[in-house]
Structures are given as structure tokens and as C-alpha cells.
Design a protein around this motif. Structure first.
Motif, PDB file in Angstrom:
ATOM      1  N   THR A 160      -2.802  -4.740 -10.790  1.00  0.00           N
ATOM      2  CA  THR A 160      -3.601  -4.585 -12.008  1.00  0.00           C
ATOM      3  C   THR A 160      -4.947  -3.923 -11.722  1.00  0.00           C
ATOM      4  OG1 THR A 160      -4.687  -6.741 -11.804  1.00  0.00           O
ATOM      5  CG2 THR A 160      -2.574  -6.673 -13.009  1.00  0.00           C
ATOM      6  N   GLY A 161      -5.243  -3.669 -10.432  1.00  0.00           N
ATOM      7  CA  GLY A 161      -6.510  -3.040 -10.058  1.00  0.00           C
ATOM      8  C   GLY A 161      -7.611  -4.031  -9.741  1.00  0.00           C
ATOM      9  N   GLY A 221       0.787  -1.222   0.000  1.00  0.00           N
ATOM     10  CA  GLY A 221       0.000   0.000   0.000  1.00  0.00           C
ATOM     11  C   GLY A 221       0.817   1.269   0.000  1.00  0.00           C
ATOM     12  N   GLU A 222       2.157   1.151   0.009  1.00  0.00           N
ATOM     13  CA  GLU A 222       2.985   2.354   0.068  1.00  0.00           C
ATOM     14  C   GLU A 222       2.783   3.259  -1.145  1.00  0.00           C
ATOM     15  OE1 GLU A 222       7.275   0.636  -1.606  1.00  0.00           O
ATOM     16  OE2 GLU A 222       6.910   0.705   0.544  1.00  0.00           O
ATOM     17  N   SER A 223       2.489   2.673  -2.310  1.00  0.00           N
ATOM     18  CA  SER A 223       2.232   3.480  -3.513  1.00  0.00           C
ATOM     19  C   SER A 223       0.747   3.619  -3.802  1.00  0.00           C
ATOM     20  CB  SER A 223       2.898   2.838  -4.740  1.00  0.00           C
ATOM     21  OG  SER A 223       4.272   2.743  -4.560  1.00  0.00           O
ATOM     22  N   LYS A 232     -10.318  -0.835 -10.390  1.00  0.00           N
ATOM     23  CA  LYS A 232      -9.775   0.508 -10.565  1.00  0.00           C
ATOM     24  C   LYS A 232      -8.563   0.387 -11.461  1.00  0.00           C
ATOM     25  CE  LYS A 232      -8.948   4.532  -7.682  1.00  0.00           C
ATOM     26  NZ  LYS A 232      -8.783   5.009  -6.293  1.00  0.00           N
ATOM     27  N   SER A 233      -8.452   1.239 -12.471  1.00  0.00           N
ATOM     28  CA  SER A 233      -7.341   1.111 -13.414  1.00  0.00           C
ATOM     29  C   SER A 233      -6.018   1.436 -12.715  1.00  0.00           C
ATOM     30  CB  SER A 233      -7.534   2.033 -14.610  1.00  0.00           C
ATOM     31  OG  SER A 233      -7.248   3.379 -14.242  1.00  0.00           O
ATOM     32  N   PRO A 234      -4.957   0.757 -13.134  1.00  0.00           N
ATOM     33  CA  PRO A 234      -3.651   1.054 -12.553  1.00  0.00           C
ATOM     34  C   PRO A 234      -3.270   2.536 -12.682  1.00  0.00           C
ATOM     35  CG  PRO A 234      -3.544  -0.995 -13.761  1.00  0.00           C
ATOM     36  CD  PRO A 234      -4.893  -0.386 -14.049  1.00  0.00           C
ATOM     37  N   GLU A 235      -3.689   3.175 -13.746  1.00  0.00           N
ATOM     38  CA  GLU A 235      -3.404   4.599 -13.935  1.00  0.00           C
ATOM     39  C   GLU A 235      -4.058   5.441 -12.828  1.00  0.00           C
ATOM     40  OE1 GLU A 235      -4.674   2.642 -16.498  1.00  0.00           O
ATOM     41  OE2 GLU A 235      -2.703   2.349 -17.402  1.00  0.00           O
ATOM     42  N   GLU A 236      -5.287   5.056 -12.439  1.00  0.00           N
ATOM     43  CA  GLU A 236      -5.960   5.771 -11.359  1.00  0.00           C
ATOM     44  C   GLU A 236      -5.273   5.504 -10.018  1.00  0.00           C
ATOM     45  OE1 GLU A 236     -10.502   5.889 -11.413  1.00  0.00           O
ATOM     46  OE2 GLU A 236     -10.026   4.182 -12.728  1.00  0.00           O
TER      47      GLU A 236
END
Length: 137
Positions: free
Chosen positions: A107-108, A72-74, A130-134
């Protein structure tokens, strides 16, 4: 936890009971504490396991980054540890966790185990929540 009759800090002898592999690692399965669904597979070294036990949040060893990795750090999708078990051979761990945000996989998806074998092909069967970009920007 120290009390009036015991001024010694708690022992870490329990870490010596883990059968670490030749790289000083142990495989770990993280499982949802409520549903029992397997969320992910990772590795821990001695420090990661001690930090996990001390903090109550999952800390793993990233083999690709060669460093500790606080889940969860990122992403912010922290795993709160509800239970920790060692298997009968002492060489694998099972973490029972509360997955904050409901997303364990980069991968979300809720779980890293989202593909099933169908007619000789791996087919994604769980949705992207949830998309990785989000998640990562």
C-alpha cells in the motif's frame, strides 16, 4: 563454507528443525533491524527459507500466486536479512531486516500493520509514503 579439512557442503539439517504446517509452510514476521517495528507477516516454504538464508535477502511463499516471491522483485523494496530466529516451538520465524526504500507494504506504507482499532473501527494511522501507482506503475 568449505575449508581444507571439510570438503562436504554445509548441511541443511537446520531446515528439518522447523515445524512446517500441513501445507509445508511456516509463518514469518519481518521486523526492522534498527527500530524493532514489525513490518509485515508472510509465509515461507522450505525452499524460500533456504534461499533467504543463502542469499541474505528475504524470499517468501505467495499463497495467492502459488510461487516463490522475492521481496522487492516488483517494487525494488528489498529486505536484507540481518538475523533469523526460530521460536521455542519451532513453528514461527522472526526475520530482522533492513528494509530498503523504507516501504514494506504494497500500500506504500512502512509497515503492513498500519491500522489500529478505535471505537470499534479499523483506522489507518500510518501515512502512505509512496503511492502504489508510483511503486508498481
Amino acid at each position: 563454507m568449505m575449508n581444507a579439512t571439510n570438503t562436504q557442503p554445509p548441511s541443511n539439517d537446520w531446515l528439518d528443525e522447523v515445524r512446517w504446517n500441513s501445507d509445508g509452510l511456516v509463518p514469518v514476521i519481518a521486523q526492522d533491524a534498527e527500530s524493532g517495528k514489525v513490518l509485515m507477516f508472510a509465509w515461507m516454504n522450505r525452499e524460500a527459507l533456504a534461499l533467504t538464508a543463502d542469499s541474505g535477502e528475504a524470499v517468501y511463499w505467495s499463497r495467492s500466486r502459488s510461487r516463490l516471491w522475492r521481496k522487492g522483485e516488483s517494487s525494488g523494496h528489498v529486505q536484507r536479512v540481518r538475523g533469523l530466529r526460530l521460536d521455542c516451538d519451532g513453528d514461527a520465524l522472526l526475520l530482522s531486516v533492513e528494509q530498503l526504500g523504507g516501504i514494506a507494504c504494497h500500500t506504500g506504507r512502512a509497515s503492513c500493520f498500519y491500522s489500529e482499532l478505535h471505537a470499534g473501527r479499523w483506522v489507518p494511522v500510518d501515512p502512505v509514503l509512496k503511492s502504489p501507482e508510483e511503486i508498481y506503475g
